[in-house]
Scaffold this active site. Structure first.
Site, PDB file in Angstrom:
ATOM      1  N   CYS A 338       0.831  -1.197   0.000  1.00  0.00           N
ATOM      2  CA  CYS A 338       0.000   0.000   0.000  1.00  0.00           C
ATOM      3  C   CYS A 338       0.876   1.261   0.000  1.00  0.00           C
ATOM      4  O   CYS A 338       1.551   1.533  -0.980  1.00  0.00           O
ATOM      5  CB  CYS A 338      -0.989  -0.019   1.157  1.00  0.00           C
ATOM      6  SG  CYS A 338      -2.409   1.080   0.884  1.00  0.00           S
ATOM      7  N   HIS A 429      -3.811  -5.183   0.914  1.00  0.00           N
ATOM      8  CA  HIS A 429      -3.563  -5.695   2.260  1.00  0.00           C
ATOM      9  C   HIS A 429      -4.084  -7.137   2.317  1.00  0.00           C
ATOM     10  O   HIS A 429      -4.988  -7.522   1.578  1.00  0.00           O
ATOM     11  CB  HIS A 429      -4.297  -4.860   3.305  1.00  0.00           C
ATOM     12  CG  HIS A 429      -3.840  -3.439   3.389  1.00  0.00           C
ATOM     13  ND1 HIS A 429      -2.609  -3.086   3.885  1.00  0.00           N
ATOM     14  CD2 HIS A 429      -4.445  -2.281   3.022  1.00  0.00           C
ATOM     15  CE1 HIS A 429      -2.481  -1.769   3.834  1.00  0.00           C
ATOM     16  NE2 HIS A 429      -3.577  -1.256   3.319  1.00  0.00           N
TER      17      HIS A 429
END
Length: 504
Positions: A338, A429
């Site tokens: 991310c 994630h």
């Protein structure tokens, strides 16, 4: 209406989240339809529901303990700190703006309506709702606008138990003081105590437990023992061991260990992404904050961040940026997740989160990222390293140019993430929670690092389920479950004594 209970804590990290998870699992195993609830959470560890809403990751774990799908109603207000003075506010799963501590107080009245409506909805649908407080219920400077602790308990008529962490020391003073500083109406709802993380012979505690009962008129409902294997799904990265070690490393299957250094960014988000690595035998995962921490690392991980540009500047100021680049230039593996993925690219254009405009990345991936006002929230699926994969996305940054090979092929056939030599990155994630993907990623890292390493056969889902079941076992074996059911069904006992000085 369903029975309910609020679990408060003497401090942050006293054990509220795990106790709620244990209570939920214990009730669910008894055939009770149970749901978790946290009115307001402050955390950069979050999860995405199936309908694209964002909630605290702890509430997602608690939903798992209940055997139900996570819902935005389980955590109607989520605060995601972007700096020491401001937080993004997420209401019923969607970001609604950024506030300072003072301006947030002005919004609490309208948010309280959302909180009470969400709780009432859950109580109409489930048999029991187990609520978790936030911080301490005795932050008397904030009591007038509290919507997560005694403010919630008073409005909804909830009995409250207070959990204290004996491992920190001073637990009896913490428990007594938590009650004694509350006003009479708040004290009338404090119905008992739980002592958490006790090491040793419980008989040694008995004199203190008797005195606490005598002083407060409230029972200690049980003493939960310290269990070293309970470490998954930490509420924040500061919950890990003081030496930065994640989990309880076990001996390798093959000849050598694989050493993983995770940079602990100031505004790290979803630090739990690396816990799946720490479940593998022979994988040593450690959080680091200086270049020295990378010196003997095989794999370096840049995790998520709530303040990507600011954390990238911190990386440079600490000499870590140069160390990460040097690590990759030596052909050793680097993984970005991310915000960490965004840092690995050439350019970050951010007029949204930091307002800093264009900032150079580390240049390890030929990728450009631009931040959009609307946050990307989703539960995508696809293939990575040749294996089926699922994950979840929480980010403002969007890839506007990617000249690298994709790491993931999504279900609709598009590419996600990037791989270039020893460097890879993804916005997903939870990617490492896919067992086959994780093992292949570890083989990739070990080959590049020149390690004779063999992944194990760990099932991450089974590991997490076992920890939640252990929490339920601890509740069943060490707490007065009959008294807990009475509180849930009947509310706070009448006539609980007032402890001076209280507050006016």
């Amino acid at each position: 209406m369903a029975g309910a209970l609020l679990v408060a804590g003497t401090t942050s990290d006293a054990g509220k989240s795990v106790l709620v998870a244990g209570l939920c699992r214990w009730l669910a195993r008894s055939g009770v339809r149970v749901a978790p609830f946290k009115a307001q959470n402050m955390s950069n560890n979050s999860f995405v529901t199936l309908d694209g809403g964002e909630i605290g990751r702890a509430q997602a774990l608690q939903a798992h303990a209940c055997g139900v799908e996570p819902s935005v109603r389980f955590n109607p207000v989520l605060l995601k700190p972007g700096s020491d003075r401001s937080s993004q506010v997420v209401v019923l799963g969607k970001p609604v703006g950024t506030v300072s501590a003072l301006s947030y107080r002005e919004r609490k009245a309208e948010l309280f309506d959302v909180v009470l409506s969400s709780l009432a909805s859950l109580r109409s649908e489930y048999d029991v709702v187990v609520c978790e407080g936030a911080g301490s219920p005795t932050e008397i400077n904030l009591r007038a606008t509290d919507i997560a602790n005694m403010g919630l308990a008073r409005a909804a008529g909830l009995p409250v138990i207070v959990v204290g962490d004996i491992d920190r020391g001073g637990v009896f003073a913490h428990l007594f003081g938590t009650v004694a500083l509350l006003d009479p109406a708040d004290q009338a709802l404090i119905s008992g105590f739980v002592i958490n993380k006790f090491r040793g012979d419980p008989a040694l505690l008995e004199p203190g437990l008797r005195q606490l009962r005598g002083l407060t008129g409230r029972d200690v409902l049980g003493v939960l023992p310290w269990r070293e294997e309970l470490w998954l799904d930490a509420e924040d990265s500061l919950s890990y061991a003081a030496d930065g070690v994640v989990g309880r490393p076990s001996e390798p299957v093959g000849a050598e260990w694989l050493r993983v250094a995770v940079v602990r960014l100031p505004r790290i988000s979803n630090a739990t992404d690396v816990e799946a690595l720490a479940c593998e035998p022979g994988v040593s995962v450690r959080f680091v904050t200086s270049p020295a921490g990378l010196a003997d690392a095989d794999l370096v991980v840049l995790p998520g961040s709530k303040s990507t540009v600011a954390d990238l500047a911190w990386l440079r100021s600490r000499g870590l940026a140069d160390a990460v680049v040097a690590h990759a230039r030596r052909g050793r593996p680097v993984m970005g997740i991310c915000g960490g993925f965004q840092m690995l690219g050439r350019v970050i254009v951010d007029d949204v989160e930091s307002g800093s405009g264009e900032a150079p990345g580390l240049g390890l991936l030929d990728v450009e990222v631009e931040f959009a006002p609307e946050k990307t929230l989703g539960r995508p699926s696809g293939h990575a390293f040749g294996h089926p994969a699922t994950g979840y996305e929480i980010h403002h940054g969007r890839v506007r140019r990617n000249a690298e090979s994709p790491l993931v092929t999504t279900a609709d056939g598009t590419g996600e993430g990037a791989v270039s030599g020893p460097v890879l990155g993804t916005h997903w994630h939870g990617l490492l929670e896919n067992d086959a993907v994780r093992r292949q990623a570890l083989r990739w890292a070990a080959d590049l690092a020149g390690r004779s390493f063999t992944p194990g056969e760990v099932s991450f889902a089974e590991t997490r389920a076992a920890q939640v079941d252990l929490l339920a076992d601890l509740v069943a074996d060490h707490l007065d479950t009959r008294a807990l059911r009475a509180l849930i069904d009947d509310g706070a006992p009448a006539g609980l004594p007032f402890l001076p000085p209280g507050s006016p």
